[in-house]
Every structure is written in structure tokens, then in C-alpha cells.
Write a protein that holds these residues in place. Structure first.
Motif, PDB file in Angstrom:
ATOM      1  N   LEU A  24       0.820  -1.224   0.000  1.00  0.00           N
ATOM      2  CA  LEU A  24       0.000   0.000   0.000  1.00  0.00           C
ATOM      3  C   LEU A  24       0.848   1.265   0.000  1.00  0.00           C
ATOM      4  CD1 LEU A  24      -2.704  -1.159   2.549  1.00  0.00           C
ATOM      5  CD2 LEU A  24      -2.929  -1.001   0.059  1.00  0.00           C
ATOM      6  N   TYR A  44      -8.303   6.983   0.923  1.00  0.00           N
ATOM      7  CA  TYR A  44      -7.432   6.635  -0.195  1.00  0.00           C
ATOM      8  C   TYR A  44      -6.859   5.224  -0.040  1.00  0.00           C
ATOM      9  CZ  TYR A  44      -3.014   7.491   2.327  1.00  0.00           C
ATOM     10  OH  TYR A  44      -1.957   7.433   3.202  1.00  0.00           O
ATOM     11  N   ILE A  45      -6.666   4.761   1.197  1.00  0.00           N
ATOM     12  CA  ILE A  45      -6.196   3.396   1.427  1.00  0.00           C
ATOM     13  C   ILE A  45      -7.320   2.415   1.080  1.00  0.00           C
ATOM     14  CG2 ILE A  45      -5.428   1.731   3.169  1.00  0.00           C
ATOM     15  CD1 ILE A  45      -3.254   3.718   2.487  1.00  0.00           C
ATOM     16  N   HIS A  48      -7.539   2.164  -2.626  1.00  0.00           N
ATOM     17  CA  HIS A  48      -6.421   1.404  -3.174  1.00  0.00           C
ATOM     18  C   HIS A  48      -6.675  -0.094  -3.006  1.00  0.00           C
ATOM     19  CE1 HIS A  48      -2.352   1.180  -4.692  1.00  0.00           C
ATOM     20  NE2 HIS A  48      -1.972   0.428  -3.678  1.00  0.00           N
ATOM     21  N   THR A  51      -9.324  -1.246  -5.423  1.00  0.00           N
ATOM     22  CA  THR A  51      -8.765  -1.378  -6.766  1.00  0.00           C
ATOM     23  C   THR A  51      -8.003  -2.694  -6.901  1.00  0.00           C
ATOM     24  OG1 THR A  51      -8.605   1.015  -7.037  1.00  0.00           O
ATOM     25  CG2 THR A  51      -7.212  -0.342  -8.468  1.00  0.00           C
ATOM     26  N   LEU A  52      -7.146  -3.008  -5.920  1.00  0.00           N
ATOM     27  CA  LEU A  52      -6.403  -4.267  -5.962  1.00  0.00           C
ATOM     28  C   LEU A  52      -7.355  -5.460  -5.981  1.00  0.00           C
ATOM     29  CD1 LEU A  52      -3.481  -3.507  -3.513  1.00  0.00           C
ATOM     30  CD2 LEU A  52      -3.255  -4.103  -5.931  1.00  0.00           C
TER      31      LEU A  52
END
Length: 69
Positions: A24, A44-45, A48, A51-52
């Protein structure tokens, strides 16, 4: 995202918290704070991680391995 959801994500990918921090691209201390609930997991984490999780498994696995190098 709650701390238990972050832990679940680490478990799904077989990552230790220190490896998850690398993937991350955050400091290990921040990962510890998020997992302990001392700090809220920033949006935002969460984005992310989402998305992964939405990448095809092969692409996500390649990206995770690359970030662990």
C-alpha cells in the motif's frame, strides 16, 4: 473501512502487516495504527485496496509481488 476489514484483506492475500504496508506504500507504523484502531483507515487506502481487489487475480498478484521486491 474498519481495522478488521483491513486485517481481512491482509489475510486474503497472505500478507503480514509489514508486507501490506509495502504493497500500500505506507509506513509500517501507520499500518499498525490502522490495524489497532488508533487511527481510522483513510479513504485513499480503502480505495487502493478496492482497486487491488477488483483487478484480475493474476494482475493483482503480480503488482503485489512487484511492490514486495
Amino acid at each position: 473501512m474498519e481495522s478488521n476489514e483491513l486485517q481481512d484483506w491482509l489475510n486474503r492475500w497472505g500478507l503480514q502487516p509489514s508486507d501490506g504496508a509495502k504493497v500500500l506504500q505506507i509506513q509500517k507504523s501507520k499500518m499498525s495504527e490502522y490495524l489497532s484502531g488508533t487511527r481510522k483507515v483513510p479513504n485513499y487506502i480503502s480505495a487502493h485496496i478496492e482497486t487491488l481487489d477488483n483487478l484480475a487475480d493474476l494482475k493483482a498478484t503480480r503488482l503485489i509481488k512487484k511492490r514486495l521486491e
